[in-house]
Design an enzyme around this catalytic site. Structure first.
Site, short mmCIF file in Angstrom:
data_model
loop_
_atom_site.label_atom_id
_atom_site.label_comp_id
_atom_site.label_asym_id
_atom_site.label_seq_id
_atom_site.Cartn_x
_atom_site.Cartn_y
_atom_site.Cartn_z
N ASP A 1 0.96 -1.14 0.05
CA ASP A 1 0.13 0.02 0.08
C ASP A 1 0.92 1.46 0.02
O ASP A 1 1.86 1.24 -0.01
CB ASP A 1 -1.14 0.12 1.22
CG ASP A 1 -0.47 -0.44 2.55
OD1 ASP A 1 0.83 -0.42 2.49
OD2 ASP A 1 -0.99 -0.64 3.48
N ASP B 1 -7.87 -2.13 14.15
CA ASP B 1 -9.19 -2.28 13.87
C ASP B 1 -9.44 -3.47 12.77
O ASP B 1 -10.50 -3.66 12.25
CB ASP B 1 -9.58 -1.05 13.18
CG ASP B 1 -8.84 -0.84 11.85
OD1 ASP B 1 -8.02 -1.46 11.55
OD2 ASP B 1 -9.40 0.42 11.30
N HIS C 1 -7.69 -4.28 10.00
CA HIS C 1 -7.24 -4.03 8.66
C HIS C 1 -5.90 -4.70 8.38
O HIS C 1 -5.17 -4.75 8.95
CB HIS C 1 -7.20 -2.51 8.19
CG HIS C 1 -6.00 -1.59 8.77
ND1 HIS C 1 -6.27 -0.83 9.52
CD2 HIS C 1 -4.80 -1.80 8.32
CE1 HIS C 1 -5.10 0.03 9.64
NE2 HIS C 1 -4.29 -0.80 9.06
N GLU D 1 -9.82 -1.25 4.93
CA GLU D 1 -10.44 -1.01 6.13
C GLU D 1 -11.69 -1.72 6.29
O GLU D 1 -12.47 -2.20 5.47
CB GLU D 1 -10.78 0.68 6.24
CG GLU D 1 -9.30 1.60 6.08
CD GLU D 1 -8.85 1.62 7.49
OE1 GLU D 1 -8.81 0.59 8.30
OE2 GLU D 1 -7.86 2.48 7.56
C1 GLP Z 1 -0.53 0.54 8.29
C2 GLP Z 1 -0.15 -0.13 7.23
C3 GLP Z 1 -0.45 -1.78 7.61
C4 GLP Z 1 0.12 -2.02 9.07
C5 GLP Z 1 -0.62 -1.38 10.09
C6 GLP Z 1 -0.13 -1.83 11.49
O1 GLP Z 1 -1.65 0.82 8.65
N1 GLP Z 1 -0.86 0.27 6.08
O2 GLP Z 1 -0.06 -2.64 6.69
O3 GLP Z 1 -0.30 -3.54 9.16
O4 GLP Z 1 -0.15 0.08 9.87
O5 GLP Z 1 1.25 -1.18 11.72
P1 GLP Z 1 2.19 -1.52 12.94
O6 GLP Z 1 2.89 -2.74 12.73
O7 GLP Z 1 3.01 -0.56 13.12
O8 GLP Z 1 1.05 -1.74 14.16
#
Ligand code: GLP
Length: 257
Positions: A67, A136, A138, A143
């Site tokens: 992404d 949440d 995702h 989302e």
């Molecule tokens: C962002 C990214 C996701 C990732 C999420 C969790 O939203 N787009 O791909 O999984 O963050 O991040 P973290 O691993 O820092 O909790």
């Protein structure tokens, strides 16, 4: 899904690096799906160490990102392409030209997302996809409330995700982009193997739903229950709300025996 409850993030990083190494031992031309966020960082450290030791090489690999933010400056350190370059691509032997991501600043975003899905197909698909999970539920930027079979698309970030990510933008919510381009759940599900990491108490609800909840657009990651080769790596804090944690530990012990 196979569940692994491990003592800490370093143990998780090594376990996922083991799986990646196995994929590349079988196919030196494999493609790796890379994720941003803090969860995959121990895996990236483990991969960089193995490449430095000559145990693993990505020289024939393509990396596919999940992404990207829409409208973020090309040289912003939080632009996901820059994050992936900093955290993994620059530390291993992948050709920078083979690091691909959905383009968040393309003049025609709708055309760009279609081209990205096609590029993944043309390169033979993703062999192993590393994933984190949002609080949440995702994955990538899919989302809650979205399609469970979506392709790469332009998305709107939820307030929750923007708040979670504000820490990367001087703690200032107004600086966090509002839109993204993201691989869809349908795209992600085509990867041949999925390895999701979740650590810390803040992920415990999402992990409970991911592993034990019903498949639902409310918790997008639950679609992974339909994947034939999915692995979920959690620490004790993230596993704290699992009803069947002891059972997963028994299976894990039997697997390792
Ligand atoms: C962002 C990214 C996701 C990732 C999420 C969790 O939203 N787009 O791909 O999984 O963050 O991040 P973290 O691993 O820092 O909790």
């Amino acid at each position: 899904m196979e569940v692994y409850i491990l003592p800490d993030e370093d143990a998780i990083g090594e376990a996922i690096a083991d799986r990646i190494q196995k994929v590349f031992e079988n196919n030196a031309n494999a493609n790796l799906g890379v994720a941003t966020g803090s969860s995959p960082l121990p895996t990236y450290r483990a991969l960089a160490a193995r490449v430095a030791d000559g145990k693993l090489s990505f020289k024939n690999a393509h990396f596919f990102m999940l992404d990207e933010y829409v409208g973020i400056d090309e040289d912003h350190p939080e632009r996901y392409h820059n994050v992936i370059t900093t955290e993994i691509a620059s530390k291993v032997d992948v050709d920078p030209a083979n690091v691909h991501g959905p383009e968040g600043n393309a003049p025609d975003l709708e055309a760009a997302v279609k081209e990205y899905d096609q590029l993944i197909k043309d390169q033979g698909g993703v062999d192993l996809q590393i994933l984190g999970i949002g609080s949440d539920g995702h994955i990538a930027f899919n989302e809650p409330g979205g399609s469970l079979v979506s392709r790469t698309h332009v998305g709107v970030l939820t307030k929750q995700t923007r708040e979670d990510n504000a820490r990367f933008f001087d703690g200032d919510l107004s600086k966090v982009p509002t839109h993204c381009v993201t691989q869809g759940l349908g795209t992600i599900m085509e990867a041949r193997e999925l390895c999701l990491v979740a650590t810390g108490a803040g992920k415990a609800d999402a992990v409970r739903e991911l592993i034990e909840g019903g498949i639902s657009a409310l918790w997008p990651a639950t679609i992974m229950q339909m994947h034939p080769n999915a692995h979920v790596f959690v620490d004790e804090a993230a596993a704290a709300k699992l009803k069947l944690a002891d059972y997963y530990r028994e299976i894990q012990a039997a697997r390792e025996a």
